[in-house]
Structure formats: structure tokens, C-alpha cells
Design a protein around this motif. Sequence first.
Motif, PDB file in Angstrom:
ATOM      1  N   UNK A   7     -32.055  11.284 -68.130  1.00  0.00           N
ATOM      2  CA  UNK A   7     -32.437  10.668 -69.055  1.00  0.00           C
ATOM      3  C   UNK A   7     -32.373   9.263 -69.120  1.00  0.00           C
ATOM      4  N   UNK A   8     -32.975   8.453 -69.987  1.00  0.00           N
ATOM      5  CA  UNK A   8     -32.681   6.939 -70.110  1.00  0.00           C
ATOM      6  C   UNK A   8     -31.477   6.057 -69.943  1.00  0.00           C
ATOM      7  N   UNK A   9     -30.814   7.226 -70.832  1.00  0.00           N
ATOM      8  CA  UNK A   9     -29.343   6.603 -71.189  1.00  0.00           C
ATOM      9  C   UNK A   9     -27.901   7.254 -69.348  1.00  0.00           C
ATOM     10  N   UNK A  10     -29.030   8.884 -69.198  1.00  0.00           N
ATOM     11  CA  UNK A  10     -28.233   8.824 -67.795  1.00  0.00           C
ATOM     12  C   UNK A  10     -28.719   8.251 -67.042  1.00  0.00           C
ATOM     13  N   UNK A  11     -28.768   7.670 -66.902  1.00  0.00           N
ATOM     14  CA  UNK A  11     -29.605   6.852 -65.310  1.00  0.00           C
ATOM     15  C   UNK A  11     -29.108   5.709 -65.302  1.00  0.00           C
ATOM     16  N   UNK A  12     -29.367   5.325 -66.776  1.00  0.00           N
ATOM     17  CA  UNK A  12     -29.029   3.697 -66.827  1.00  0.00           C
ATOM     18  C   UNK A  12     -27.056   3.437 -66.933  1.00  0.00           C
ATOM     19  N   UNK A  13     -26.338   4.479 -67.249  1.00  0.00           N
ATOM     20  CA  UNK A  13     -25.299   4.795 -67.011  1.00  0.00           C
ATOM     21  C   UNK A  13     -24.832   4.817 -65.852  1.00  0.00           C
ATOM     22  N   UNK A  31     -36.138  20.948 -63.530  1.00  0.00           N
ATOM     23  CA  UNK A  31     -36.161  20.657 -62.678  1.00  0.00           C
ATOM     24  C   UNK A  31     -36.539  20.040 -62.085  1.00  0.00           C
ATOM     25  N   UNK A  32     -37.086  18.241 -62.468  1.00  0.00           N
ATOM     26  CA  UNK A  32     -36.977  16.924 -62.397  1.00  0.00           C
ATOM     27  C   UNK A  32     -36.685  16.382 -63.471  1.00  0.00           C
ATOM     28  N   UNK A  33     -36.625  15.282 -62.503  1.00  0.00           N
ATOM     29  CA  UNK A  33     -35.816  13.557 -63.408  1.00  0.00           C
ATOM     30  C   UNK A  33     -37.177  13.404 -64.325  1.00  0.00           C
ATOM     31  N   UNK A  34     -37.799  13.492 -65.761  1.00  0.00           N
ATOM     32  CA  UNK A  34     -39.362  12.904 -66.162  1.00  0.00           C
ATOM     33  C   UNK A  34     -38.707  12.544 -67.770  1.00  0.00           C
ATOM     34  N   UNK A  35     -39.662  12.615 -68.621  1.00  0.00           N
ATOM     35  CA  UNK A  35     -39.776  12.476 -69.820  1.00  0.00           C
ATOM     36  C   UNK A  35     -40.750  12.627 -70.863  1.00  0.00           C
ATOM     37  N   UNK A  36     -40.727  13.867 -71.575  1.00  0.00           N
ATOM     38  CA  UNK A  36     -41.384  14.367 -72.864  1.00  0.00           C
ATOM     39  C   UNK A  36     -42.302  13.459 -73.445  1.00  0.00           C
ATOM     40  N   UNK A  37     -42.954  13.256 -74.071  1.00  0.00           N
ATOM     41  CA  UNK A  37     -43.559  12.513 -74.743  1.00  0.00           C
ATOM     42  C   UNK A  37     -44.145  11.079 -74.566  1.00  0.00           C
ATOM     43  N   UNK A 107     -39.369   6.427 -64.056  1.00  0.00           N
ATOM     44  CA  UNK A 107     -39.297   6.519 -62.956  1.00  0.00           C
ATOM     45  C   UNK A 107     -38.883   4.739 -62.092  1.00  0.00           C
ATOM     46  N   UNK A 108     -38.848   3.841 -63.176  1.00  0.00           N
ATOM     47  CA  UNK A 108     -38.061   2.932 -62.347  1.00  0.00           C
ATOM     48  C   UNK A 108     -36.541   3.057 -62.505  1.00  0.00           C
ATOM     49  N   UNK A 109     -36.076   3.899 -63.308  1.00  0.00           N
ATOM     50  CA  UNK A 109     -34.364   4.005 -63.184  1.00  0.00           C
ATOM     51  C   UNK A 109     -34.090   4.847 -62.541  1.00  0.00           C
ATOM     52  N   UNK A 110     -34.903   6.104 -62.118  1.00  0.00           N
ATOM     53  CA  UNK A 110     -35.099   6.422 -60.710  1.00  0.00           C
ATOM     54  C   UNK A 110     -34.935   6.366 -59.794  1.00  0.00           C
ATOM     55  N   UNK A 111     -35.539   4.789 -59.681  1.00  0.00           N
ATOM     56  CA  UNK A 111     -35.951   4.547 -58.387  1.00  0.00           C
ATOM     57  C   UNK A 111     -34.888   3.742 -58.386  1.00  0.00           C
ATOM     58  N   UNK A 156     -25.181  12.160 -71.446  1.00  0.00           N
ATOM     59  CA  UNK A 156     -25.888  11.744 -72.245  1.00  0.00           C
ATOM     60  C   UNK A 156     -27.061  12.668 -72.154  1.00  0.00           C
ATOM     61  N   UNK A 157     -26.750  13.736 -73.098  1.00  0.00           N
ATOM     62  CA  UNK A 157     -27.320  14.798 -72.955  1.00  0.00           C
ATOM     63  C   UNK A 157     -28.508  14.988 -74.073  1.00  0.00           C
ATOM     64  N   UNK A 158     -28.171  13.818 -74.530  1.00  0.00           N
ATOM     65  CA  UNK A 158     -29.113  14.271 -75.727  1.00  0.00           C
ATOM     66  C   UNK A 158     -28.866  14.529 -77.413  1.00  0.00           C
ATOM     67  N   UNK A 159     -30.048  14.642 -77.693  1.00  0.00           N
ATOM     68  CA  UNK A 159     -29.283  15.378 -79.166  1.00  0.00           C
ATOM     69  C   UNK A 159     -28.618  16.774 -79.467  1.00  0.00           C
ATOM     70  N   UNK A 160     -28.844  17.349 -78.904  1.00  0.00           N
ATOM     71  CA  UNK A 160     -28.389  18.690 -78.562  1.00  0.00           C
ATOM     72  C   UNK A 160     -27.278  18.991 -77.755  1.00  0.00           C
ATOM     73  N   UNK A 161     -27.099  17.890 -77.232  1.00  0.00           N
ATOM     74  CA  UNK A 161     -25.422  17.748 -76.818  1.00  0.00           C
ATOM     75  C   UNK A 161     -24.515  18.309 -76.617  1.00  0.00           C
ATOM     76  N   UNK A 162     -24.350  19.248 -75.771  1.00  0.00           N
ATOM     77  CA  UNK A 162     -23.269  20.322 -75.271  1.00  0.00           C
ATOM     78  C   UNK A 162     -22.080  19.055 -75.337  1.00  0.00           C
ATOM     79  N   UNK A 163     -21.989  18.667 -74.380  1.00  0.00           N
ATOM     80  CA  UNK A 163     -20.957  17.095 -74.651  1.00  0.00           C
ATOM     81  C   UNK A 163     -19.945  17.244 -75.683  1.00  0.00           C
TER      82      UNK A 163
END
Length: 410
Positions: A7-13, A31-37, A107-111, A156-163
Motif C-alpha cells: 500500500x502507500x506505506x509499503x511502496x513509499x518505503x 492480486x494487484x497493487x490497488x487501493x480500496x476506498x 499509481x504514482x508510487x507504483x510507477x 507495512x501490512x496495515x491494521x491487521x498486520x501479521x508482522x
Amino acid sequence: MLVVGGGIGGLSTALALSSRGRPVHVIEKAPEFGEIGAGIQLAPNALHVLAELGVLDRALQDVVYPECALLMDALTGERIAELDFGSEFRRRYGQPYVVTHRGDLLAALVEGCQARSDLITLETGKTAIDVTIVDGRGRVECADGSVYEAPLVVGADGLWSVVRGFVLRDGPPRCTGDVAYRGAVPIDLVPNASAERATMTWWIGPKMHLVQYPVRRGNLFNQVGVFTSDRFDSEADPMSRDWGTPGELDLRFDRMIERVRTSASLLNRDVRWPLFDRRPATTWTRGPITLVGDAAHPMLQYLAQGGCQALEDAAALGRGIQLHDNDLGAAIAYYERERIERASKAQLWARRVGEIVHGDGLLALLRNALLSSLPPTDFRYVDWLYAGGSRRDSVVVPGLTVPAPSTSRA
């Protein structure tokens, strides 16, 4: 180096680490990089990081530059306060305030990551299920049996982070009993929206609020309606569909002025978003494994800073790697010193702001009286946030010195 979560945190990192010459592998469960919301607000502190990461121009392609933020009384329709995002705001913070679609930012971060394919590998369909440390290296096992090891693992796996589950073992996040309904619709469907393309509006009332602003160059109108559910049971399953229903949404908004009610009727009812956060943590790190973004400091949306703070995390971790090139332990320690108090303050402020904007009775009267007395260019309550700054140093903006964040954990 391995980043878990795209997500935003992972790609920016990934961008921040690769800019220091480090190879980075990003795994994402979707299955692909994308944001829900739908929409996201990006304050100057976030834009400074996007500039540092080299993706600001791309990120700004389809944004909207609101002229101001309006705080409105949802019961009466009266204006409570205004924050001017004009020339004085930009001079003070060095960047504007923008609103955009989450998908456009991602999309900007992915690119940006794809442009550094010599150092950044992006991989989807990888669901992390187990995290350990083996011989001083982080080890991540995925549901498909694949295993990754790296000298540094960033959760960087979000609210329900396994890490986070491995790093802190502090159980699930806290559900507040507030629930959000979101959606972006063609701007012409929303009453008066076309005439207010350059305004970000926050309607507030007892146990509710509605945020509205345009995205995609003003072609779509993003709306987020939030309310406190009277049916919420803190002892029950927070993901239960027994509370925070569309019917409750309609009942809560039924007391509000017609414009707010009509706007709320356009919210997407198919997906509800229970709101969670956590108490600030005293560390985000265990050995060679650390956390960023919502995995480290999930916060309620009332400051509109979740994504912004994740971007700040990425920049600070990148600086730590640069300053302590041959000592990952020192680099992570630097990152925590720079970020943990500031992010903790944002978590706590987000809670308090939620309580204030959802206030009723005397609290609402005092709130409105205080805020209505402030001129649109009085930035005293946002200086510490938008000016950025490190944990240890004061933030200096023209005419004001903002002390470093408090260490309070109340």
C-alpha cells in the motif's frame, strides 16, 4: 530488504530504501497493487515526502487544490470555521494542501517503483502467514509456501498486520464503535457540489460527520459519512453486521439539514468500514523487523493523516539507512527516535478530534464558540502537524516555534 505490504506505506518505503542504493523486494497479498476506498487528503508534510521520493509531479497530476476547508454545523447549516489554504498557507509550509483519489496516489508510487526495477521487485499474490527471526535475519512465510529472508523486514501490512503480531504480540486493534460509509460519485449528482469545486467541507453534528471534497480534477465527488453506533457492543465481534448498519446511518443523519441528508443518501451502502485504532506503542521493532504505517500506528481518520504519517515513516527509515549504512540496528533505532513520538501524538490527537467533532450539548457549544473566533489564517492547531519536523527538534515556521511532540500516552 523485504517489505510486507504494497500500500502507500509499503511502496513509499521501497522508494525510500532504494534511493539509498538498497535492493528491495515488496510482497503484496492482493492480486494487484490497488487501493480500496476513494479519496485521500494530502497535507504539506506528505507532499514534502513525495517530493523527496521523486514522485510528487506524478502524484499531483489529477489532484484538486481546495481553496479552503469549511467546518459546518450539520444541524443548522451554519459555518463554524474556515481554514484558508491560499498563499499564506503555502508560504508557511512550503507545499499546498491537496485532495486526490487513493488509486491515483498509489499509481504514482507504483510507477515510481517500476522506474527503479533494477532495485525494486514488486510481487503480488503473496499472503504472509508467519514471521520469525533466523540467524539474525527476518524470515517471512507465505500461504503458498514461499519463504523470504532478508537482513531487514518492514511490516507495512496495515491494521491487521501479521508482522506486528510477531513484533509486539499485543492482540487485535481497538474498535471505537464508529463506522464509515464511503464513495466517490459523479460530481453533478451531489447538490451544490459543482458550485463548490474548490472547497473541502466537513459537516459535523452529534455522533456524526460527513466529509466532502472533489477528486479526479473535480470530475468526481468524494464523500465519507461517519457515525457512532448505538448498537455497538465492545464485548461482541467488532466485524459483526449487527451494528453500524445502513439503517442506523439513515437514522443518525435524519436529524441533519436536507443537504446533508441528500448527500448521505449517495454513500455506498455495500461496504461498511468499522473504525479501529490502537494505543501508541513504545517500540515498533524486534531485531531486524520493524513496522511502518498502520501496522505501527493505526489512527482514526479525524486528522486525515494516516497516509501522510506512513509517508513520513518511509522517509525517516530511508534517512536512517543513509546515516547508518553499515549498521541496520542503528538505522532502525534512528527511525524510531525520529518517528515514534510524533506518530503517537497524531494517534492521540485523532482520537480527541473525533470526540470533539462528534460532540453534543455543552461540548458542541464550546467547540463552536472557540473555533468560530479563529480567523481563516490562524494555523496554531495544525502547525505542529503540517510543518513536520523530527522528534527531537522544534519545528520552525515563520513567526512560530512549535515544541517537539509530548511523550504523553494518555
